[in-house]
Motif scaffolding. Structure first.
Motif, PDB file in Angstrom:
ATOM      1  N   ALA A 232      16.441  48.653 -12.839  1.00  0.00           N
ATOM      2  CA  ALA A 232      15.166  48.198 -13.400  1.00  0.00           C
ATOM      3  C   ALA A 232      15.190  46.701 -13.659  1.00  0.00           C
ATOM      4  O   ALA A 232      14.216  45.980 -13.374  1.00  0.00           O
ATOM      5  N   ASN A 233      16.314  46.202 -14.208  1.00  0.00           N
ATOM      6  CA  ASN A 233      16.442  44.757 -14.443  1.00  0.00           C
ATOM      7  C   ASN A 233      16.437  43.987 -13.135  1.00  0.00           C
ATOM      8  O   ASN A 233      15.815  42.924 -13.024  1.00  0.00           O
ATOM      9  N   LEU A 234      17.155  44.520 -12.125  1.00  0.00           N
ATOM     10  CA  LEU A 234      17.222  43.850 -10.829  1.00  0.00           C
ATOM     11  C   LEU A 234      15.827  43.688 -10.232  1.00  0.00           C
ATOM     12  O   LEU A 234      15.443  42.590  -9.829  1.00  0.00           O
ATOM     13  N   VAL A 235      15.068  44.783 -10.196  1.00  0.00           N
ATOM     14  CA  VAL A 235      13.732  44.739  -9.600  1.00  0.00           C
ATOM     15  C   VAL A 235      12.803  43.867 -10.429  1.00  0.00           C
ATOM     16  O   VAL A 235      12.113  42.978  -9.905  1.00  0.00           O
ATOM     17  N   GLY A 236      12.795  44.080 -11.745  1.00  0.00           N
ATOM     18  CA  GLY A 236      11.890  43.330 -12.610  1.00  0.00           C
ATOM     19  C   GLY A 236      12.179  41.845 -12.618  1.00  0.00           C
ATOM     20  O   GLY A 236      11.266  41.019 -12.479  1.00  0.00           O
ATOM     21  N   GLN A 237      13.452  41.474 -12.766  1.00  0.00           N
ATOM     22  CA  GLN A 237      13.813  40.063 -12.816  1.00  0.00           C
ATOM     23  C   GLN A 237      13.569  39.372 -11.474  1.00  0.00           C
ATOM     24  O   GLN A 237      13.143  38.215 -11.434  1.00  0.00           O
ATOM     25  N   THR A 238      13.815  40.080 -10.369  1.00  0.00           N
ATOM     26  CA  THR A 238      13.570  39.500  -9.046  1.00  0.00           C
ATOM     27  C   THR A 238      12.076  39.217  -8.849  1.00  0.00           C
ATOM     28  O   THR A 238      11.696  38.145  -8.357  1.00  0.00           O
ATOM     29  N   LEU A 239      11.238  40.161  -9.259  1.00  0.00           N
ATOM     30  CA  LEU A 239       9.792  39.972  -9.133  1.00  0.00           C
ATOM     31  C   LEU A 239       9.310  38.815 -10.001  1.00  0.00           C
ATOM     32  O   LEU A 239       8.501  37.981  -9.563  1.00  0.00           O
ATOM     33  N   ILE A 240       9.811  38.735 -11.244  1.00  0.00           N
ATOM     34  CA  ILE A 240       9.392  37.658 -12.152  1.00  0.00           C
ATOM     35  C   ILE A 240       9.928  36.310 -11.662  1.00  0.00           C
ATOM     36  O   ILE A 240       9.233  35.287 -11.732  1.00  0.00           O
ATOM     37  N   PHE A 241      11.159  36.308 -11.156  1.00  0.00           N
ATOM     38  CA  PHE A 241      11.749  35.097 -10.560  1.00  0.00           C
ATOM     39  C   PHE A 241      10.826  34.588  -9.444  1.00  0.00           C
ATOM     40  O   PHE A 241      10.449  33.410  -9.403  1.00  0.00           O
ATOM     41  N   GLY A 242      10.455  35.500  -8.537  1.00  0.00           N
ATOM     42  CA  GLY A 242       9.565  35.126  -7.436  1.00  0.00           C
ATOM     43  C   GLY A 242       8.197  34.696  -7.925  1.00  0.00           C
ATOM     44  O   GLY A 242       7.574  33.783  -7.357  1.00  0.00           O
ATOM     45  N   LEU A 243       7.719  35.326  -9.004  1.00  0.00           N
ATOM     46  CA  LEU A 243       6.423  34.950  -9.571  1.00  0.00           C
ATOM     47  C   LEU A 243       6.451  33.514 -10.075  1.00  0.00           C
ATOM     48  O   LEU A 243       5.485  32.764  -9.899  1.00  0.00           O
ATOM     49  N   GLY A 244       7.565  33.122 -10.699  1.00  0.00           N
ATOM     50  CA  GLY A 244       7.697  31.744 -11.176  1.00  0.00           C
ATOM     51  C   GLY A 244       7.615  30.742 -10.038  1.00  0.00           C
ATOM     52  O   GLY A 244       6.948  29.702 -10.143  1.00  0.00           O
ATOM     53  N   ILE A 245       8.305  31.056  -8.924  1.00  0.00           N
ATOM     54  CA  ILE A 245       8.231  30.188  -7.743  1.00  0.00           C
ATOM     55  C   ILE A 245       6.809  30.167  -7.195  1.00  0.00           C
ATOM     56  O   ILE A 245       6.281  29.112  -6.818  1.00  0.00           O
ATOM     57  N   GLY A 246       6.167  31.349  -7.188  1.00  0.00           N
ATOM     58  CA  GLY A 246       4.788  31.433  -6.708  1.00  0.00           C
ATOM     59  C   GLY A 246       3.837  30.588  -7.541  1.00  0.00           C
ATOM     60  O   GLY A 246       2.913  29.960  -7.006  1.00  0.00           O
ATOM     61  N   PHE A 247       4.045  30.564  -8.866  1.00  0.00           N
ATOM     62  CA  PHE A 247       3.230  29.718  -9.724  1.00  0.00           C
ATOM     63  C   PHE A 247       3.315  28.264  -9.281  1.00  0.00           C
ATOM     64  O   PHE A 247       2.308  27.564  -9.174  1.00  0.00           O
ATOM     65  N   MET A 248       4.529  27.794  -9.015  1.00  0.00           N
ATOM     66  CA  MET A 248       4.713  26.392  -8.636  1.00  0.00           C
ATOM     67  C   MET A 248       4.073  26.084  -7.285  1.00  0.00           C
ATOM     68  O   MET A 248       3.494  25.014  -7.089  1.00  0.00           O
ATOM     69  N   GLN A 249       4.160  27.025  -6.354  1.00  0.00           N
ATOM     70  CA  GLN A 249       3.532  26.814  -5.050  1.00  0.00           C
ATOM     71  C   GLN A 249       2.014  26.787  -5.187  1.00  0.00           C
ATOM     72  O   GLN A 249       1.327  25.972  -4.551  1.00  0.00           O
ATOM     73  N   SER A 250       1.470  27.648  -6.037  1.00  0.00           N
ATOM     74  CA  SER A 250       0.015  27.670  -6.229  1.00  0.00           C
ATOM     75  C   SER A 250      -0.472  26.379  -6.867  1.00  0.00           C
ATOM     76  O   SER A 250      -1.602  25.941  -6.616  1.00  0.00           O
ATOM     77  N   ILE A 251       0.380  25.744  -7.696  1.00  0.00           N
ATOM     78  CA  ILE A 251      -0.011  24.480  -8.322  1.00  0.00           C
ATOM     79  C   ILE A 251      -0.157  23.389  -7.267  1.00  0.00           C
ATOM     80  O   ILE A 251      -1.034  22.527  -7.360  1.00  0.00           O
TER      81      ILE A 251
END
Length: 260
Positions: A232-251
């Motif tokens: 659960a941590n692996l999946v959740g943290q990986t998705l949130i990690f990618g979300l953070g990168i996605g935020f920066m790309q969207s900026i």
């Protein structure tokens, strides 16, 4: 250079508005401690994604555009990593040699102090960008401020999580994060007082900030994520990690939309 009241007031007001985005972490004050501890690893994962995304998607490309030499920017980023390595050594040395005193909190991890240092440098850079854009054109200053606020919000939320993980209480994490964010105002004032010097300093400050972010994310935050190794941590943290990168790309997309 004689600056108009509109430029000075706009730059200082906008930089203070950016500082207020650090209060987006106030949510931590109203979450039950047990629940907050469960979501902290995910906030740290968000901070990792945002820090690395900001370094590789925003800060380093911006420095290359200003400097013109990729190798120089990369070397300066490595210098930034070396600088933060030395700073962490000093922080850990002070922590190891600290004398216990009654009532003192000795459980603050170096990750928290390093995060504050890195964020202070980055906020100062943001202040220079805001001040410089207002000098060029108040409309450009306004759009630059909007773009900075957009990428600051997810970063500040992650920073508060990292500070709580590092040992600060939620209230102190929010307060210290706000104090740290005031370097945005310092950067704007520095730019207004000496615009040419401030503009030229970005060539060095941008990659140094990037190097600091890479160092903090890679050496302090990512190892913290490995303390939680369930599926659960692996999946959740990986998705949130990618979300953070996605935020920066969207900026980046938002900046191009606002500034063009």
């Amino acid at each position: 250079m004689n600056l108009s009241f509109e430029v000075v007031a706009g730059a200082i007001g906008a930089s203070f508005l950016v500082s207020l985005t650090s209060l987006s972490g106030l949510f931590a004050l109203w979450i039950e401690p047990a629940r907050l501890q469960r979501i902290i690893p995910y906030l740290v994962a968000l901070a990792v994604g945002v820090l690395l995304g900001d370094a590789f998607i925003h800060l380093i490309p911006d420095a290359v555009a200003r400097q013109g030499s990729i190798s120089t920017v990369c070397l300066t980023a490595l210098l930034g990593m070396l600088l933060f390595f030395v700073l962490e050594k000093l922080v850990r040395w002070r922590h190891d040699h600290h004398i216990d005193m009654p009532g003192q909190n000795n459980e603050i991890r170096p990750i928290a102090k390093m995060n504050l240092m890195g964020d202070a440098v980055h906020n100062f850079v943001d202040g220079i960008l805001i001040g410089g854009s207002f000098i060029v054109d108040p409309i450009l200053g306004f759009t630059t401020t909007l773009a900075i606020i957009a990428h600051e919000i997810p970063q500040e939320i992650g920073d508060v999580g990292a500070l709580v993980y590092g040992g600060y209480s939620p209230a102190k994490a929010v307060l210290y994060n706000f104090y740290c964010s005031l370097t945005v105002v310092a950067g704007a004032i520095f730019t207004l007082l000496s615009s040419q010097l401030a503009e030229s300093s970005l060539v060095f400050l941008l990659p140094i900030a990037a190097g600091g972010f890479i160092y903090i994310a890679a050496t302090d935050m990512i190892p913290a994520l490995h303390e939680h190794s369930t599926i659960a941590n692996l999946v959740g943290q990986t998705l949130i990690f990618g979300l953070g990168i996605g935020f920066m790309q969207s900026i980046i997309i938002l900046e191009h939309t606002l500034l063009n």
